[in-house]
Design a protein around this motif. Structure first.
Motif, PDB file in Angstrom:
ATOM      1  N   UNK A  40       0.826  -1.211   0.000  1.00 29.71           N
ATOM      2  CA  UNK A  40       0.000   0.000   0.000  1.00 29.71           C
ATOM      3  C   UNK A  40       0.861   1.261   0.000  1.00 29.71           C
ATOM      4  N   UNK A  41       1.907   1.268   0.828  1.00 33.22           N
ATOM      5  CA  UNK A  41       2.797   2.422   0.934  1.00 33.22           C
ATOM      6  C   UNK A  41       3.436   2.755  -0.412  1.00 33.22           C
ATOM      7  N   UNK A  42       3.867   1.737  -1.130  1.00 36.90           N
ATOM      8  CA  UNK A  42       4.489   1.975  -2.438  1.00 36.90           C
ATOM      9  C   UNK A  42       3.468   2.557  -3.411  1.00 36.90           C
ATOM     10  N   UNK A  66      -4.167   7.725  -0.930  1.00 36.37           N
ATOM     11  CA  UNK A  66      -3.106   7.006  -0.229  1.00 36.37           C
ATOM     12  C   UNK A  66      -3.524   5.617   0.252  1.00 36.37           C
ATOM     13  N   UNK A  67      -4.760   5.245   0.001  1.00 39.82           N
ATOM     14  CA  UNK A  67      -5.240   3.906   0.320  1.00 39.82           C
ATOM     15  C   UNK A  67      -6.109   3.392  -0.825  1.00 39.82           C
ATOM     16  N   UNK A  68      -6.173   2.087  -1.012  1.00 41.18           N
ATOM     17  CA  UNK A  68      -7.076   1.544  -2.031  1.00 41.18           C
ATOM     18  C   UNK A  68      -8.528   1.914  -1.726  1.00 41.18           C
ATOM     19  N   UNK A  69      -9.314   2.020  -2.770  1.00 38.31           N
ATOM     20  CA  UNK A  69     -10.749   2.228  -2.583  1.00 38.31           C
ATOM     21  C   UNK A  69     -11.352   0.985  -1.924  1.00 38.31           C
ATOM     22  N   UNK A  70     -12.531   1.145  -1.351  1.00 34.47           N
ATOM     23  CA  UNK A  70     -13.215   0.002  -0.748  1.00 34.47           C
ATOM     24  C   UNK A  70     -13.378  -1.116  -1.775  1.00 34.47           C
ATOM     25  N   UNK A  71     -12.909  -2.278  -1.437  1.00 34.27           N
ATOM     26  CA  UNK A  71     -13.012  -3.414  -2.340  1.00 34.27           C
ATOM     27  C   UNK A  71     -11.902  -3.504  -3.368  1.00 34.27           C
ATOM     28  N   UNK A  72     -11.018  -2.494  -3.424  1.00 34.63           N
ATOM     29  CA  UNK A  72      -9.923  -2.512  -4.401  1.00 34.63           C
ATOM     30  C   UNK A  72      -8.791  -3.386  -3.876  1.00 34.63           C
ATOM     31  N   UNK A  73      -8.256  -4.222  -4.726  1.00 31.07           N
ATOM     32  CA  UNK A  73      -7.138  -5.085  -4.374  1.00 31.07           C
ATOM     33  C   UNK A  73      -5.901  -4.219  -4.132  1.00 31.07           C
ATOM     34  N   UNK A  77      -3.841  -1.708  -6.628  1.00 23.52           N
ATOM     35  CA  UNK A  77      -3.609  -0.307  -6.270  1.00 23.52           C
ATOM     36  C   UNK A  77      -2.148   0.064  -6.509  1.00 23.52           C
ATOM     37  N   UNK A  78      -1.252  -0.834  -6.118  1.00 22.32           N
ATOM     38  CA  UNK A  78       0.167  -0.588  -6.340  1.00 22.32           C
ATOM     39  C   UNK A  78       0.508  -0.658  -7.831  1.00 22.32           C
ATOM     40  N   UNK A  79      -0.022  -1.652  -8.520  1.00 20.02           N
ATOM     41  CA  UNK A  79       0.277  -1.812  -9.948  1.00 20.02           C
ATOM     42  C   UNK A  79      -0.228  -0.620 -10.768  1.00 20.02           C
ATOM     43  N   UNK A  80      -1.442  -0.155 -10.488  1.00 20.79           N
ATOM     44  CA  UNK A  80      -1.988   0.959 -11.265  1.00 20.79           C
ATOM     45  C   UNK A  80      -1.212   2.248 -10.977  1.00 20.79           C
ATOM     46  N   UNK A 117      14.719   3.739  -6.428  1.00 23.42           N
ATOM     47  CA  UNK A 117      15.288   3.233  -5.177  1.00 23.42           C
ATOM     48  C   UNK A 117      14.204   2.900  -4.160  1.00 23.42           C
ATOM     49  N   UNK A 118      13.167   3.712  -4.092  1.00 22.39           N
ATOM     50  CA  UNK A 118      12.053   3.419  -3.182  1.00 22.39           C
ATOM     51  C   UNK A 118      11.474   2.041  -3.482  1.00 22.39           C
ATOM     52  N   UNK A 119      11.270   1.763  -4.744  1.00 20.09           N
ATOM     53  CA  UNK A 119      10.676   0.484  -5.138  1.00 20.09           C
ATOM     54  C   UNK A 119      11.637  -0.667  -4.892  1.00 20.09           C
ATOM     55  N   UNK A 120      12.918  -0.446  -5.144  1.00 19.88           N
ATOM     56  CA  UNK A 120      13.910  -1.499  -4.935  1.00 19.88           C
ATOM     57  C   UNK A 120      13.989  -1.901  -3.470  1.00 19.88           C
ATOM     58  N   UNK A 121      14.079  -0.922  -2.585  1.00 13.70           N
ATOM     59  CA  UNK A 121      14.176  -1.210  -1.147  1.00 13.70           C
ATOM     60  C   UNK A 121      12.931  -1.960  -0.674  1.00 13.70           C
ATOM     61  N   UNK A 122      11.758  -1.518  -1.093  1.00 19.41           N
ATOM     62  CA  UNK A 122      10.534  -2.171  -0.632  1.00 19.41           C
ATOM     63  C   UNK A 122      10.286  -3.504  -1.340  1.00 19.41           C
TER      64      UNK A 122
END
Length: 248
Positions: A40-42, A66-73, A77-80, A117-122
Motif C-alpha cells: 500500500x505504501x508503495x 493514499x489507500x485503495x478504494x473500498x473493495x480494491x485489491x 492499487x500498487x500496480x496501477x 530506489x524506493x521500489x527497490x528497497x521495498x
C-alpha cells in the motif's frame, strides 16, 4: 543508468513477490511493518509523486489517494500507481523541470531516481516477508543508492526535519573503490563523495561493505554485523540513529 527501466523492473518484481502472499506477513528487517502495508505504501508513494508534479508543490494530506478504494485489491492499487507514474515519467526528459522535495534537483530525473530506489528497497522488504531471499541489484545501482541515502536523506531530509546530532563526528563510508564522508553533529548533517582514499583517515570511524550490503545497511535493513566497522563506535551509532530518523 536507466532509472525508468529499473523502476519498471522493480515494480514488477515487487508485485510478483507479493502475489498470493498473506498481507499480514511481517517484514523481518522492519518490525511492525507487514507485506500488505508495504504494498500500500508503495502505491501511495507513486500517487504522491504524481501530485507533486501536477500541483507544482508538496501535496497536502487528502490531495492524493493514499489507500485503495473500498473493495480494491491493494496489489492492483500498487500496480496501477506504478503504471501511471511510469507513463508520466516516460513522457518527459530527465532534465525537464518539475517540482520535487530536493532543492538541488528540480526535474523529472529526481523522481526517476527516487522512485527506482524506493521500489527497490521495498521490493526486498516484500521478498523478506514472503520468506524468499532478497534478489540482488547491480553494483552500480547499489552504489547510486548509497549515494542517494547519504546525500539526499542524511544530507537534506534531516535538515528539513530539524534533527541534529548530539556530538560532532566524521564517519567514512567505503564501498569498494567508492568513498563518502559523513559529518553529523549539533550543526546538522552532511555527506559528500571523495576521491582520495587517504581522506578516510580523517574520519573518527569507518564502515565498509559490498555495494548491496551497504545499500541495505544504510536503509536499516541489515544489522551491524553484516558490515565492517573500525574506529569510534559511538560515531557510527549516531550516524545509524540519524539515518533511521531521516528515512522512516
Amino acid at each position: 543508468m536507466n532509472f525508468l527501466d529499473i523502476l519498471r523492473r522493480e515494480a514488477e518484481l515487487l508485485a510478483m513477490s507479493a502475489f498470493g502472499q498473506p498481507p499480514h506477513k511481517g517484514v523481518p528487517a522492519c518490525p511492525g511493518l507487514n507485506l500488505g502495508e508495504t504494498v500500500r505504501h508503495v502505491g501511495s508513494g507513486y500517487r504522491s509523486a504524481l501530485e507533486w508534479i501536477r500541483l507544482g508543490r508538496e501535496p497536502r494530506a487528502g490531495e492524493w489517494q493514499d489507500h485503495p478504494e473500498a473493495g480494491e485489491d491493494p496489489l492492483e492499487f500498487m500496480r496501477s500507481g506504478a503504471a501511471a507514474v511510469l507513463a508520466e515519467l516516460s513522457a518527459h526528459e530527465e532534465d525537464e523541470p518539475c517540482a520535487t522535495w530536493w532543492p538541488d534537483q528540480q526535474n523529472y530525473g529526481f523522481w526517476r531516481r527516487r522512485l527506482a530506489h524506493e521500489t527497490t528497497v521495498h521490493r526486498m522488504d516484500v521478498q523478506g516477508a514472503a520468506g524468499v531471499e532478497a534478489g540482488a541489484v547491480d553494483d552500480d545501482v547499489a552504489v547510486d543508492g548509497v549515494d542517494e541515502v547519504l546525500t539526499l536523506w542524511l544530507g537534506h531530509k534531516l535538515d528539513v526535519l530539524g534533527v541534529r546530532g548530539s556530538r560532532d563526528s566524521l564517519v567514512a563510508i567505503e564501498v569498494e573503490d567508492h568513498l563518502w564522508l559523513t559529518r553529523c553533529g549539533p550543526r546538522g548533517a552532511s555527506a559528500w563523495r571523495v576521491v582520495n582514499p587517504e581522506d578516510a583517515h580523517l574520519a573518527d570511524a569507518q564502515v565498509s561493505a559490498s555495494p548491496m550490503t551497504m545499500y541495505r545497511w544504510l536503509w536499516g535493513r541489515l544489522p551491524d554485523r553484516m558490515v565492517r566497522v573500525a574506529g569510534d563506535h559511538d560515531a557510527i551509532a549516531q550516524l545509524w540513529a540519524l539515518l533511521r530518523l531521516a528515512t522512516k
